[in-house]
Scaffold this active site. Sequence first.
Site, PDB file in Angstrom:
ATOM      1  N   LYS A 115    -163.238 -68.542 -84.298  1.00 32.49           N
ATOM      2  CA  LYS A 115    -162.374 -67.483 -84.557  1.00 32.49           C
ATOM      3  C   LYS A 115    -162.399 -65.949 -84.476  1.00 32.49           C
ATOM      4  O   LYS A 115    -162.613 -64.997 -84.677  1.00 32.49           O
ATOM      5  CB  LYS A 115    -160.903 -67.401 -84.478  1.00 32.49           C
ATOM      6  CG  LYS A 115    -160.133 -68.621 -83.993  1.00 32.49           C
ATOM      7  CD  LYS A 115    -158.284 -68.355 -84.392  1.00 32.49           C
ATOM      8  CE  LYS A 115    -158.223 -69.346 -83.232  1.00 32.49           C
ATOM      9  NZ  LYS A 115    -156.121 -69.435 -83.586  1.00 32.49           N
ATOM     10  N   LYS A 197    -161.213 -77.132 -72.629  1.00 34.52           N
ATOM     11  CA  LYS A 197    -160.200 -77.633 -72.848  1.00 34.52           C
ATOM     12  C   LYS A 197    -158.820 -76.558 -72.015  1.00 34.52           C
ATOM     13  O   LYS A 197    -159.510 -75.549 -72.197  1.00 34.52           O
ATOM     14  CB  LYS A 197    -159.902 -77.920 -73.877  1.00 34.52           C
ATOM     15  CG  LYS A 197    -158.192 -78.438 -74.572  1.00 34.52           C
ATOM     16  CD  LYS A 197    -158.404 -78.150 -76.513  1.00 34.52           C
ATOM     17  CE  LYS A 197    -157.860 -77.178 -76.898  1.00 34.52           C
ATOM     18  NZ  LYS A 197    -156.052 -77.677 -78.018  1.00 34.52           N
ATOM     19  N   LYS A 200    -154.060 -72.063 -73.023  1.00 37.71           N
ATOM     20  CA  LYS A 200    -153.579 -70.219 -73.102  1.00 37.71           C
ATOM     21  C   LYS A 200    -154.065 -68.962 -73.240  1.00 37.71           C
ATOM     22  O   LYS A 200    -153.445 -68.166 -73.540  1.00 37.71           O
ATOM     23  CB  LYS A 200    -152.361 -70.280 -73.807  1.00 37.71           C
ATOM     24  CG  LYS A 200    -151.969 -70.837 -75.762  1.00 37.71           C
ATOM     25  CD  LYS A 200    -150.881 -71.047 -76.124  1.00 37.71           C
ATOM     26  CE  LYS A 200    -151.469 -71.712 -77.509  1.00 37.71           C
ATOM     27  NZ  LYS A 200    -150.211 -72.291 -78.463  1.00 37.71           N
TER      28      LYS A 200
END
Length: 332
Positions: A115, A197, A200
């Site tokens: 991130k 995966k 969202k």
Amino acid sequence: MEDKKKVIFSGIQPSGNLTLGNYLGAIKNWVKLQDEYDCYFCVVDLHAITVMQKPADLRKRTLEILAIYIASGIIPEKNTLFIQSHVPAHSECSWLLTCNGYMGELSRMTQYKEKSKKSGESIGAGLFTYPLLMASDILLYQTDVVPVGADQVQHLELARDLAERFNKTYSPTFTIPEAYLSKTGAKIMDLQNPEKKMSKSEDNPNSYILIMDEPDIIRKKISRAVTDSIGEVKYSDEQPGVKNLMTILSNIKGYTFEEIENKYKGQGYAQFKNDVAEAIVEELTPVQERVKALLENKSELEEIYKKGAEKANYVANKTLRKMQKKIGFIPR
Ligand code: AMP
Ligand code: TRP
């Protein structure tokens, strides 16, 4: 006397709209666990602000996720459903653990490394210390079992290390939690790139199905899902797209992979995709209806999260007071 039930804690961040992956991989499993365990299911809004959230979106999503929990079959009377920021002990405990955590162990966290790469120059400090907040969530409730996806196992290991360290430095305070990686809970992959995966946070909306997607959108997204040129419905690593659609169908309908293979033998993908789409629509439509009803009448939802916070505050504060006392703070 009845044996005390083991404690489960889990949560989802209101940082995006929930996907079919969240539903089949997490929430549906929680529904199965609620009888056997004393469950705390949280909407972790404090976690969500590790990256910037628009205030109006955060408000909307927090309530929507809570409504989705309930609409999916989590019974409010049986479980503790709450919003993380309504229980100040999470933030307080997090500071205490921050002073017991090491820079080294936090910098090894894969999720932080990934991130922070995306954040450029200004990496929020919360992104770095976030696993300590997650450890607080878990440890405050003397949690035995934490149902999480594989990506969270590293954070859970850290929570265990912190608990053991605190117990050793002071005296036994925390239950040492264990990860629960569901065997039946499917890992749902990205519809456009089935090696990844379903998430969202993906940019292309055709990559995922949202729990709240309209039926026609679901049909369109499934018909566009990437498959292959083999043309045979088969559960095989060479056909990750087909494998993923089979996983979805099997998870919703309870069919085995063999049953699915036999059903579509020699038929190509059209009917198969159609049936997958209809299965998803059939599964999600009643959930969506209940979510909408809950969001229309906010007072019911409000009553649920207030009651949940009351119970959570009581339990969390008990643990927090113990920590504070052991650390050497003057009791208030
Ligand atoms: P996240 O959306 O990554 O914050 O994850 C919230 C919960 O949903 C975690 O327990 C994840 O393991 C689960 N989850 C998220 N995406 C998927 C997926 N594609 N397949 C299965 N489980 C998922
Ligand atoms: N970090 C988790 C995620 O991104 C969400 C989470 C926060 C969580 N606190 C938790 C999960 C405690 C389990 C237990 O998916």
